[in-house]
Scaffold this active site. Structure first.
Site, PDB file in Angstrom:
ATOM      1  N   SER A 140       0.827  -1.220   0.000  1.00  0.00           N
ATOM      2  CA  SER A 140       0.000   0.000   0.000  1.00  0.00           C
ATOM      3  C   SER A 140       0.858   1.266   0.000  1.00  0.00           C
ATOM      4  CB  SER A 140      -0.887   0.003   1.240  1.00  0.00           C
ATOM      5  OG  SER A 140      -0.079   0.304   2.372  1.00  0.00           O
ATOM      6  N   CYS A 141       0.205   2.387  -0.144  1.00  0.00           N
ATOM      7  CA  CYS A 141       0.924   3.671  -0.186  1.00  0.00           C
ATOM      8  C   CYS A 141       1.735   3.901   1.092  1.00  0.00           C
ATOM      9  CB  CYS A 141      -0.052   4.819  -0.420  1.00  0.00           C
ATOM     10  SG  CYS A 141      -1.543   4.734   0.596  1.00  0.00           S
ATOM     11  N   ARG A 169      -4.971  10.585   5.169  1.00  0.00           N
ATOM     12  CA  ARG A 169      -5.972  11.423   4.490  1.00  0.00           C
ATOM     13  C   ARG A 169      -7.328  10.714   4.564  1.00  0.00           C
ATOM     14  NH1 ARG A 169      -7.285   7.400   2.197  1.00  0.00           N
ATOM     15  NH2 ARG A 169      -6.843   6.697   0.079  1.00  0.00           N
ATOM     16  N   HIS A 194      -0.140  -1.344   9.599  1.00  0.00           N
ATOM     17  CA  HIS A 194       0.953  -0.933   8.708  1.00  0.00           C
ATOM     18  C   HIS A 194       2.291  -1.560   9.102  1.00  0.00           C
ATOM     19  CE1 HIS A 194      -2.170   2.238   8.731  1.00  0.00           C
ATOM     20  NE2 HIS A 194      -1.998   2.179   7.419  1.00  0.00           N
ATOM     21  N   HIS A 220      -0.859  11.647   2.943  1.00  0.00           N
ATOM     22  CA  HIS A 220      -0.651  11.155   4.305  1.00  0.00           C
ATOM     23  C   HIS A 220       0.628  11.801   4.848  1.00  0.00           C
ATOM     24  CE1 HIS A 220      -3.391   7.811   3.349  1.00  0.00           C
ATOM     25  NE2 HIS A 220      -2.562   7.345   2.447  1.00  0.00           N
ATOM     26  N   GLN A 302      -0.755   9.527  -1.676  1.00  0.00           N
ATOM     27  CA  GLN A 302      -1.361   8.199  -1.734  1.00  0.00           C
ATOM     28  C   GLN A 302      -1.784   7.782  -3.143  1.00  0.00           C
ATOM     29  OE1 GLN A 302      -2.856  10.893  -0.438  1.00  0.00           O
ATOM     30  NE2 GLN A 302      -4.797  11.080  -1.524  1.00  0.00           N
TER      31      GLN A 302
END
Ligand code: NAD
Length: 340
Positions: A140-141, A169, A194, A220, A302
């Protein structure tokens, strides 16, 4: 060798990945999929991309508005060597059997659990792990941002503990049906997912994360606190390590970039692709070494940070470059990301 690529799921990530593929010297974008006609379908046609139906979508709504359809997703998959799945969270897993049946390789995104693919991927961190693989998941971002930073730090120093708070965000800019529109929402999964996700790439990394969601759409921000066992000698040495690595952008104090609004204004003015910021963004004044402890902020766009990673994942899986550094250099040159 030119690798033929499909993009299944043409939303925030998919349309950026499609544009990025069409710029690569060793890849060809064969087509993209849509489930309904909308402004994205219209711009795909305007760009010359062939549109295929996915998710059991009917063709009639496309016919009614005059958008040409080249076939169904199964037809597209027969024409390609690899698919980049950029469908919503968990839909990628449902699609996995389509890719298996078509006998092609597949790249999934970070909304899928790690076991959807043979390897979780980040170009700076573990390019070689995806070489020759049939499936890979681009993390993921937030995990991409943390993994890139980890690759810089772990190649030079030793980390005893890393705590990161992720200020997320609330929605992407086009998502008018998401929030919060006011307030700060703590994520009550403690620690957040995460940290374990970064450990799909760096299994031994002593990282723990927490997250809050805030009313912004731009980026983010990660608030990082690291305790080293073997530390950089000073803040400058740590900053230079980031500065000399591809896919990091460091703002100097004189630039007047005080937060994500100016970062994204810079990105819009710079004008890459979708006016994106594909690098990890750090501030000179937002990094400090204090004895064995380091503090740094980084901002993550993101919508775009995983795009170059998806390109490098294809190159790794098909062994198109001698190593990760070469692949990153080709990707960044073609996408306009400045070299360090
Ligand atoms: P999105 O909702 O913007 O786009 C997904 C697209 O897939 C939409 O156009 C949707 O209509 C389409 N779709 C739905 N079902 C489909 C199906 N069965 N077949 C084909 N297409 C289908 O989502 P996104 O933000 O681009 O996210 C895609 C993936 O990327 C997710 O795994 C997400 O977690 C991950 N990701 C998103 C972000 C982000 O911030 N947007 C960042 C990094 C990773």
């Amino acid at each position: 060798m030119t690798v033929r690529v499909a993009v299944n799921g043409y939303g925030t990530i998919g349309k950026r990945v499609a544009d990025a593929i069409s710029r690569q010297p060793d890849m060809k974008l064969v087509g993209v999929t849509k489930t309904r006609p909308n402004f994205e379908a219209r711009s795909a046609i305007a760009k010359g991309y062939k549109l295929y139906l996915a998710g059991g979508a009917p063709q009639a709504p496309f016919d009614q508005v005059g958008l040409p359809i080249a076939g169904r997703v199964e037809d597209l998959l027969r024409e390609v060597d690899v698919v980049v799945d950029a469908t919503p969270d968990k839909v990628g897993r449902e699609n996995a059997h389509l890719y298996k049946d078509a006998g092609i390789r597949a790249i999934f995104q970070g909304g899928e659990k790690a076991d959807v693919a043979e390897v979780s991927f980040n170009a700076l961190a573990n390019y070689d792990a995806a070489r020759g693989k049939r499936t890979a998941r681009v993390v993921s971002c937030n995990t991409t941002g943390l993994s890139r930073a980890a690759s810089v730090l772990l190649s030079r120093w030793t980390i005893a503990a890393w705590e990161a708070t992720i200020i997320r965000r609330g929605a992407d800019p086009a998502e008018s049906d998401r929030g919060p529109i006011n307030g700060i929402l703590p994520k009550f999964d403690l620690p957040s997912h995460h940290g374990p996700d970064v450990r799909t790439i760096y299994p031994e990394l002593p990282i723990a994360t927490t997250a809050v969601v805030v009313p912004t759409t731009l980026m983010h921000v990660h608030v990082n606190h690291i305790r080293f066992t073997q530390a950089p000698k000073d803040s400058s040495e740590m900053l230079e390590a980031f500065r000399s690595t591809p896919r990091f952008h460091i703002f100097a104090p004189w630039e007047g970039v005080d937060g994500t609004p100016q970062v994204m204004e810079y990105a819009r003015h710079r004008g890459l692709g979708h006016q994106d910021m594909m690098e990890n963004v750090l501030w000179e004044k937002g990094l400090k070494l204090d004895g064995q402890s380091a503090y740094f902020f980084q901002a993550i766009h993101q919508e775009s940070i995983v795009v170059p990673e998806s390109i490098d994942a294809i190159r790794a899986m098909f062994d198109l470059a001698p190593d990760g550094a070469h692949s990153i250099a080709i990707t960044d040159r073609t996408l306009g990301i400045p070299a360090p």
